[in-house]
Design a protein around this motif. Structure first.
Motif, short mmCIF file in Angstrom:
data_model
loop_
_atom_site.label_atom_id
_atom_site.label_comp_id
_atom_site.label_asym_id
_atom_site.label_seq_id
_atom_site.Cartn_x
_atom_site.Cartn_y
_atom_site.Cartn_z
N ARG A 24 -30.37 69.44 29.80
CA ARG A 24 -29.61 70.10 28.77
C ARG A 24 -28.43 69.42 28.19
O ARG A 24 -28.15 69.62 27.34
CB ARG A 24 -29.06 71.46 29.52
CG ARG A 24 -29.71 72.96 29.00
CD ARG A 24 -29.19 73.95 29.71
NE ARG A 24 -27.89 74.27 29.23
CZ ARG A 24 -27.94 75.20 28.19
NH1 ARG A 24 -28.93 75.42 27.69
NH2 ARG A 24 -26.56 75.37 27.59
N VAL A 25 -27.82 68.69 29.19
CA VAL A 25 -26.82 67.95 28.62
C VAL A 25 -27.17 66.73 27.70
O VAL A 25 -26.64 66.49 26.86
CB VAL A 25 -26.00 67.16 29.87
CG1 VAL A 25 -25.12 66.15 29.49
CG2 VAL A 25 -25.31 68.22 30.93
N ASP A 26 -28.43 66.26 28.20
CA ASP A 26 -29.12 65.15 27.36
C ASP A 26 -29.13 65.68 25.89
O ASP A 26 -28.74 65.17 24.99
CB ASP A 26 -30.33 64.87 27.87
CG ASP A 26 -29.99 63.51 29.00
OD1 ASP A 26 -28.93 63.29 29.10
OD2 ASP A 26 -30.93 63.11 29.70
N GLN A 28 -28.08 68.02 24.30
CA GLN A 28 -26.88 68.67 23.85
C GLN A 28 -25.93 67.48 23.14
O GLN A 28 -25.04 67.69 22.42
CB GLN A 28 -26.09 69.43 24.71
CG GLN A 28 -26.77 70.88 24.73
CD GLN A 28 -25.89 71.84 25.67
OE1 GLN A 28 -25.15 71.39 26.49
NE2 GLN A 28 -25.93 73.07 25.31
N ASN A 29 -26.52 66.20 23.61
CA ASN A 29 -25.63 65.15 22.95
C ASN A 29 -25.85 65.11 21.54
O ASN A 29 -27.06 64.61 20.93
CB ASN A 29 -25.90 63.73 23.65
CG ASN A 29 -24.83 62.75 23.48
OD1 ASN A 29 -24.25 62.87 22.47
ND2 ASN A 29 -25.01 61.47 24.12
N ASP A 30 -24.81 65.37 20.75
CA ASP A 30 -24.98 65.39 19.27
C ASP A 30 -25.60 64.40 18.63
O ASP A 30 -26.21 64.46 17.68
CB ASP A 30 -23.65 65.62 18.81
CG ASP A 30 -22.89 66.93 19.44
OD1 ASP A 30 -23.25 67.87 19.24
OD2 ASP A 30 -21.90 66.52 20.00
N SER A 31 -25.25 63.07 19.27
CA SER A 31 -25.60 61.88 18.53
C SER A 31 -27.03 61.46 18.74
O SER A 31 -27.66 60.68 18.30
CB SER A 31 -24.96 60.79 18.94
OG SER A 31 -25.26 60.45 20.41
N ASP A 32 -27.83 62.31 19.78
CA ASP A 32 -29.22 62.01 19.71
C ASP A 32 -30.15 62.52 18.45
O ASP A 32 -31.28 61.66 18.19
CB ASP A 32 -29.81 63.04 20.91
CG ASP A 32 -29.37 62.60 22.40
OD1 ASP A 32 -28.85 61.55 22.35
OD2 ASP A 32 -29.58 63.41 23.27
N THR A 52 -18.11 53.38 16.10
CA THR A 52 -18.57 54.84 16.68
C THR A 52 -19.45 54.61 17.98
O THR A 52 -19.57 55.42 18.64
CB THR A 52 -19.63 55.39 15.72
OG1 THR A 52 -20.61 54.44 15.56
CG2 THR A 52 -19.10 55.75 14.56
N LYS A 53 -19.63 53.55 18.44
CA LYS A 53 -20.29 53.06 19.74
C LYS A 53 -21.92 53.47 19.67
O LYS A 53 -22.37 53.61 20.69
CB LYS A 53 -19.67 53.60 20.98
CG LYS A 53 -18.28 53.38 20.97
CD LYS A 53 -17.95 51.83 21.28
CE LYS A 53 -16.43 51.66 21.30
NZ LYS A 53 -15.87 50.55 20.28
N LEU A 54 -22.32 53.98 18.17
CA LEU A 54 -23.66 54.53 18.03
C LEU A 54 -24.47 53.16 18.04
O LEU A 54 -24.12 52.14 17.45
CB LEU A 54 -23.79 55.23 17.17
CG LEU A 54 -22.96 56.73 17.20
CD1 LEU A 54 -22.74 57.40 15.80
CD2 LEU A 54 -23.59 57.70 18.02
N THR A 55 -25.89 53.27 18.38
CA THR A 55 -26.72 52.32 18.34
C THR A 55 -27.36 52.50 16.62
O THR A 55 -27.82 53.60 16.26
CB THR A 55 -28.02 52.47 19.24
OG1 THR A 55 -27.15 52.28 20.59
CG2 THR A 55 -28.99 51.22 19.03
N ARG A 213 -13.48 60.09 12.71
CA ARG A 213 -15.09 60.35 12.52
C ARG A 213 -15.72 60.66 14.10
O ARG A 213 -14.86 60.77 15.08
CB ARG A 213 -15.68 59.47 11.75
CG ARG A 213 -15.84 57.97 12.59
CD ARG A 213 -16.64 56.97 11.36
NE ARG A 213 -17.89 57.12 11.34
CZ ARG A 213 -18.86 56.54 10.54
NH1 ARG A 213 -18.30 55.36 10.07
NH2 ARG A 213 -19.98 56.81 10.70
N TYR A 214 -16.85 60.34 14.35
CA TYR A 214 -17.64 60.44 15.62
C TYR A 214 -17.05 59.40 16.54
O TYR A 214 -16.59 58.28 16.15
CB TYR A 214 -18.84 60.32 15.34
CG TYR A 214 -20.01 60.36 16.76
CD1 TYR A 214 -20.23 61.57 17.03
CD2 TYR A 214 -20.41 59.25 17.77
CE1 TYR A 214 -20.96 61.75 18.35
CE2 TYR A 214 -20.68 59.46 18.76
CZ TYR A 214 -21.14 60.75 19.27
OH TYR A 214 -21.87 60.86 20.31
N PRO A 215 -16.59 59.66 17.82
CA PRO A 215 -17.07 61.00 18.42
C PRO A 215 -15.89 62.24 18.22
O PRO A 215 -16.41 63.40 18.73
CB PRO A 215 -17.24 60.55 19.98
CG PRO A 215 -16.31 59.47 19.97
CD PRO A 215 -16.16 58.91 18.73
#
Ligand SMILES: *[C@@H]1O[C@H](CO)[C@@H](O)[C@H](O)[C@H]1NC(C)=O
Ligand SMILES: *[C@@H]1O[C@H](CO)[C@@H](O)[C@H](O)[C@H]1NC(C)=O
Ligand SMILES: *[C@@H]1O[C@H](CO)[C@@H](O)[C@H](O)[C@H]1NC(C)=O
Ligand SMILES: *[C@@H]1O[C@H](CO)[C@@H](O)[C@H](O)[C@H]1NC(C)=O
Ligand SMILES: *[C@@H]1O[C@H](CO)[C@@H](O)[C@H](O)[C@H]1NC(C)=O
Ligand SMILES: *[C@@H]1O[C@H](CO)[C@@H](O)[C@H](O)[C@H]1NC(C)=O
Ligand SMILES: *[C@@H]1O[C@H](CO)[C@@H](O)[C@H](O)[C@H]1NC(C)=O
Ligand SMILES: *[C@@H]1O[C@H](CO)[C@@H](O)[C@H](O)[C@H]1NC(C)=O
Ligand SMILES: *[C@@H]1O[C@H](CO)[C@@H](O)[C@H](O)[C@H]1NC(C)=O
Ligand SMILES: *[C@@H]1O[C@H](CO)[C@@H](O)[C@H](O)[C@H]1NC(C)=O
Ligand SMILES: *[C@@H]1O[C@H](CO)[C@@H](O)[C@H](O)[C@H]1NC(C)=O
Ligand SMILES: *[C@@H]1O[C@H](CO)[C@@H](O)[C@H](O)[C@H]1NC(C)=O
Length: 443
Positions: A24-26, A28-32, A52-55, A213-215
């Motif tokens: 559920r936690v996974d 719910q990660n918006d960035s997924d 943003t630390k996003l890939t 912006r994100y996060p």
């Protein structure tokens, strides 16, 4: 035995619970569910965005045309984010499109394209070109400097399980792109974005606060810092509730601007370069100061006309609310927040959003025809600059493809001319899938 097996059951339930909670936690990660594309990056490579630390992934799997470049060394300044170092440029073809897949029809998305020219082509000639979302006009991208980082953003409803972002050469230089991002939004947000119209961002201001912006914003909207010399920035450390229509982040609502006295209005203005442009104007407000109830009251005027139909605005403490208006006025817009005559405190504004309402009325080609003609393109290595919708808009329809709308106004492919297409391989039954096809010319 009895006890042991009960203990086993308990362990099993606990284990299930742990798996359940962690998935559920996974999920719910918006960035997924974000799509983060660093255009011009070598095929199959990824980078972690410093901002943003996003890939971010290479654009290779999203498009099959264009050439990769690096921006000129002169513009690789200290601290520049990696995502801006490369571009994909489109010297050939009027329309070149990225395809963003695995979406859901009817869902709402925020799509953003960013352009760092950085004199990548060594021509010192920043271009101007159009950008389309699928079959609909989105924006005209005007690049004016090598240094700038212009971006354009749209909130739109997907009509199928993919979206195409197309760059259109309008004979003012070669289109290029640096970064392409997609973020899912709940369909209940931004109700003015629907199947008939999209919202193109004109401004999104974190009044009295910082750029973020994100996060900080789970939907990765970009909020620009904004204040004026004559305003007083105020802030609270207490969080503001989430509003259900725009989900403005608490951190944005926790900062605001007020004026120095009740007889000073809080003013914003902008100019539109097109007097037919329809604007959606959204004011976000919440009380964030410790004041007696009802002591701050104000009205909002746009070009002298009051926005609220009935009572004046009395912001609730740490509870968000908004006022909005859709206007097509003259090309000047003057917005004024004015304290009412019995208000003892000046007006407040926590955040401001401004959108251009853009029609999304183009009707895409019948999906069966699109699938088939894309299969033909892929299977037979057709060497034509076929990109985007085969028929729509008419002036960008594919070379060698002729279309006619059927009785329900849906465009269908009626002729296919594959002469000089570099067509290789056997002519297969696939052409039979173009059920409206009347003529087929092959070399
Ligand atoms: C969500 O994803 C981001 C980026 O991959 C990561 O930094 C963060 O730790 C994740 N959060 C959770 C709660 O898993
Ligand atoms: C990228 O990955 C795909 C699929 O794994 C592979 O077919 C392709 O050759 C790779 N491209 C490069 C440049 O490594
Ligand atoms: C663009 O077109 C030219 C001339 O037709 C061709 O030589 C070149 O390979 C094309 N470039 C790309 C990226 O398709
Ligand atoms: C879109 O426009 C059509 C025709 O004007 C209308 O019937 C429909 O209700 C509109 N849909 C939305 C979501 O506004
Ligand atoms: C936003 O913040 C930057 C950096 O602090 C600053 O240079 C800029 O003037 C600010 N912009 C506005 C409109 O306040
Ligand atoms: C918020 O908290 C910080 C650190 O605890 C403090 O320095 C600041 O003054 C507080 N701001 C307000 C508006 O209370
Ligand atoms: C504005 O209000 C202040 C006190 O709140 C008063 O001193 C000042 O004269 C007023 N200015 C105008 C132009 O009315
Ligand atoms: C103004 O906007 C309308 C509607 O989008 C468009 O048809 C027209 O070409 C625009 N005019 C200019 C000067 O850009
Ligand atoms: C907006 O304000 C400017 C400057 O005060 C003024 O010149 C302009 O006429 C105003 N425009 C409208 C539409 O009220
Ligand atoms: C202020 O005046 C408005 C009418 O202009 C009235 O509706 C409102 O109740 C008054 N508020 C206070 C706090 O007196
Ligand atoms: C097919 O296209 C070629 C050019 O690619 C053109 O010369 C030819 O006349 C076309 N054939 C028909 C039947 O339209
Ligand atoms: C043609 O349509 C059939 C049935 O819809 C499908 O199974 C087949 O894959 C299609 N062929 C091509 C080349 O699109």
């Amino acid at each position: 035995m009895e006890v042991a097996s009960k203990r086993m059951d308990l362990w099993f339930i606990l284990l299930l619970l742990v798996i359940f909670v962690s998935t559920r936690v996974d999920s719910q990660n918006d960035s997924d569910s974000f799509i983060n594309i660093d255009c011009g990056l070598a095929a199959n490579s990824t980078t972690v965005d410093e901002e943003t630390k996003l890939t971010f992934v290479s654009d290779d799997q999203f498009i099959d045309t264009g050439v990769n470049y690096k921006i000129a060394p002169k513009y690789v300044t200290n601290g520049i984010y990696t995502k801006y170092l490369t571009v994909r440029s489109f010297p050939n073809g009027t329309r070149n499109c990225y395809t963003l897949r695995s979406l859901s029809a009817g869902s709402k998305y925020l799509v953003r394209a960013t352009f760092k020219y950085g004199n990548y082509d060594n021509k010192n000639a920043p271009p101007t070109f159009d950008i389309h979302l699928g079959v609909n006009y989105w924006d005209t991208v005007v690049i004016s400097t090598s240094e700038g980082l212009p971006y354009t953003e749209i909130i739109a409803t997907a009509t199928s399980d993919y979206l195409q972002v197309c760059l259109i050469n309008t004979n003012h230089g070669t289109p290029f792109i640096s970064v392409l991002e997609l973020r899912p939004l709940e369909t209940t947000l931004y109700e003015d974005a629907n199947s008939n119209q999209s919202l193109v961002t004109y401004a999104r201001l974190n009044v009295g606060g910082d750029y973020l912006r994100y996060p900080d914003d789970p939907y990765d909207r970009i909020w620009q810092n904004y204040t004026k010399g004559s305003w007083t920035a105020i802030a609270t450390n207490s969080s503001v509730q989430r509003d259900t229509d725009f989900a403005t982040p608490s951190i944005v609502m926790q900062t605001a601007a007020i004026t120095s006295s009740t007889n000073q209005s809080l003013d914003l203005s902008w100019k539109s370069d097109n007097d037919t442009t329809e604007f959606l104007i959204v004011f976000h407000y919440s009380e964030i100061q410790n004041i007696p109830p009802n002591t701050r009251q104000f009205d909002i005027f746009i070009n002298g006309q009051r926005v609220q139909k009935f009572s004046s605005i009395v912001p609730d403490k740490l509870y968000p609310d908004w006022a909005s208006s859709i206007r097509t006025d003259n090309t000047d817009y003057n917005v004024s927040l004015k304290a009412t005559s019995n208000s003892t405190l000046p007006p407040i504004l926590n955040a401001f959003e401004l959108f251009v309402i853009t029609p999304a009325t183009g009707i895409p080609t019948y999906s069966g025809d699109v699938t088939t003609v894309n299969n033909i393109k892929a299977n037979y290595h057709v060497k034509k600059d076929w990109s985007g919708d085969p028929c729509v808009p008419t002036k960008l329809s594919w070379t060698g493809v002729t279309c006619t709308s059927d009785s329900s106004n849906i465009p269908r492919i009626t002729t296919l001319n594959l002469s000089y297409s570099g067509l290789t391989g056997a002519i297969a039954s696939s052409f039979g899938n173009l059920s409206s096809l009347k003529s087929l010319y092959v070399p």
